[in-house]
Design a protein around this motif. Structure first.
Motif, mmCIF file in Angstrom:
data_model
loop_
_atom_site.group_PDB
_atom_site.id
_atom_site.type_symbol
_atom_site.label_atom_id
_atom_site.label_comp_id
_atom_site.label_asym_id
_atom_site.label_seq_id
_atom_site.Cartn_x
_atom_site.Cartn_y
_atom_site.Cartn_z
ATOM 1 N N TYR A 18 40.152 40.440 41.528
ATOM 2 C CA TYR A 18 40.162 39.020 41.824
ATOM 3 C C TYR A 18 39.130 38.737 42.917
ATOM 4 O O TYR A 18 38.867 39.593 43.768
ATOM 5 C CB TYR A 18 41.550 38.586 42.288
ATOM 6 N N ARG A 19 38.590 37.552 42.914
ATOM 7 C CA ARG A 19 37.597 37.167 43.912
ATOM 8 C C ARG A 19 38.311 36.436 45.048
ATOM 9 O O ARG A 19 38.286 35.212 45.125
ATOM 10 C CB ARG A 19 36.515 36.302 43.260
ATOM 11 N N TRP A 20 38.914 37.223 45.931
ATOM 12 C CA TRP A 20 39.738 36.637 46.979
ATOM 13 C C TRP A 20 38.910 35.892 48.004
ATOM 14 O O TRP A 20 39.392 34.921 48.623
ATOM 15 C CB TRP A 20 40.586 37.717 47.646
ATOM 16 N N GLY A 21 37.689 36.321 48.242
ATOM 17 C CA GLY A 21 36.829 35.599 49.168
ATOM 18 C C GLY A 21 36.556 34.182 48.677
ATOM 19 O O GLY A 21 36.659 33.210 49.440
ATOM 20 N N ALA A 22 36.227 34.060 47.396
ATOM 21 C CA ALA A 22 35.997 32.742 46.808
ATOM 22 C C ALA A 22 37.279 31.927 46.790
ATOM 23 O O ALA A 22 37.258 30.709 47.037
ATOM 24 C CB ALA A 22 35.450 32.899 45.386
#
Length: 303
Positions: A235-239
């Motif tokens: 998953y792209r947790w930063g985004a």
């Protein structure tokens, strides 16, 4: 609608005497620093923005509808998005709203956080804050004409592969910018009225969609897919965090029109409380219904 000047003058308990918390001897007089405008040779301009006008301005400063929220689901999943909507207001949105209500009531002047930082931390930090705010707004505000055209394109050419031509695309973006500029030049009261109108137009489709799709969701909670994808490697947790914070911030911008608000001590707390609830509901309700029908995270993107 805004109250008349006569009724506002009777009900506005604002103290127009200027209170210096730092050395502002070289600063130009602020709207709240003019005790008797008529003695200066011009008519007094009484603040007149009411609660609902300020709600409209605050809502579009912080959200403007659930547009752009799709990326939060696409990067973190529906479950994480709903949890974020449930908990983020208590550590992010509500503190911003409370800070804005306090400072806007204490210093009811045009300028908002630019004035606040300058008064509390001095001209050096005030200048830095002004520069950072200018850069941020230059990049942030450039997103909205693009997003508007993207969503309009999806609505006009739904279920087709057609797109706007480059000329139409650029023309619509320029028109959007010029319309916003014209409204702001007209004055805060016009912006407040326009914000209320645009709010109704923007939220109406989502209200209809939620009303039509909520019943099956409530009767089949086990079928709520939460928009997750177990086969997705990462998953792209930063985004996800960036989109969530961006979509639930901006309440401090409501302080920039404090000099136009009648009775800021009562108007700001009411308006900001309503705006916070409205922003969170406008994200949560469409998201809850949407992830029931669209469970694939990859399909959640802008437009």
């Amino acid at each position: 609608m805004a109250k008349s000047d006569s009724s506002t003058a009777k009900s506005d308990s604002r103290d127009y005497s200027h209170v210096n918390t730092s050395d502002t001897s070289d600063s130009p007089p602020s709207p709240s620093g003019v005790k008797d405008a008529k003695s200066q040779g011009f008519a007094a301009h009484l603040p007149h923005l009411n609660v609902w006008q300020l709600v409209g301005i605050t809502y579009f400063s912080a959200s403007g509808g659930p547009f752009g929220f799709e990326e939060a689901i696409g990067s973190g999943g529906g479950a994480a998005a709903l949890l974020g909507i449930a908990f983020l207001p208590f550590i992010w949105s509500i503190p911003l709203a409370l800070m804005t209500a306090e400072f806007a009531t204490m210093m009811p002047e045009a300028g908002g956080h630019i004035i606040w930082v300058d008064r509390v931390l001095g001209p050096y930090c005030g200048t830095l804050n002004s520069a950072f705010s200018a850069f941020t707004n230059a990049f942030d505000n450039a997103l909205y004409p693009v997003m508007f055209v993207d969503y309009l394109e999806e609505a006009v050419w739904a279920y087709t592969k057609r797109d706007f031509s480059d000329e139409v695309d650029i023309g619509l973006r320029v028109f959007t910018v010029l319309l916003c500029v014209a409204l702001n030049i007209k004055g805060a009261d016009i912006v407040g009225d326009a914000s209320m109108l645009f709010g109704v137009l923007v939220l109406s489709p989502f209200v209809v969609m939620t009303a039509m799709g909520l019943a099956p969701v409530l009767t089949d909670l086990d079928g709520l897919g939460m928009g997750t994808d177990e086969s997705k490697d990462s998953y792209r947790w930063g985004a996800f965090v960036a989109v969530m914070l961006w979509n639930t911030s901006g309440f401090d911008n409501a302080g920039t029109c404090a000099s136009e608000v009648a009775n800021p001590g009562t108007t700001y707390p009411k308006a900001l409380a309503i705006a916070v609830i409205l922003v969170m509901l406008s994200y949560a309700a469409p998201t809850l219904v949407g992830i029931y029908y669209i469970t694939d995270m990859e399909e959640w993107e802008d437009g």
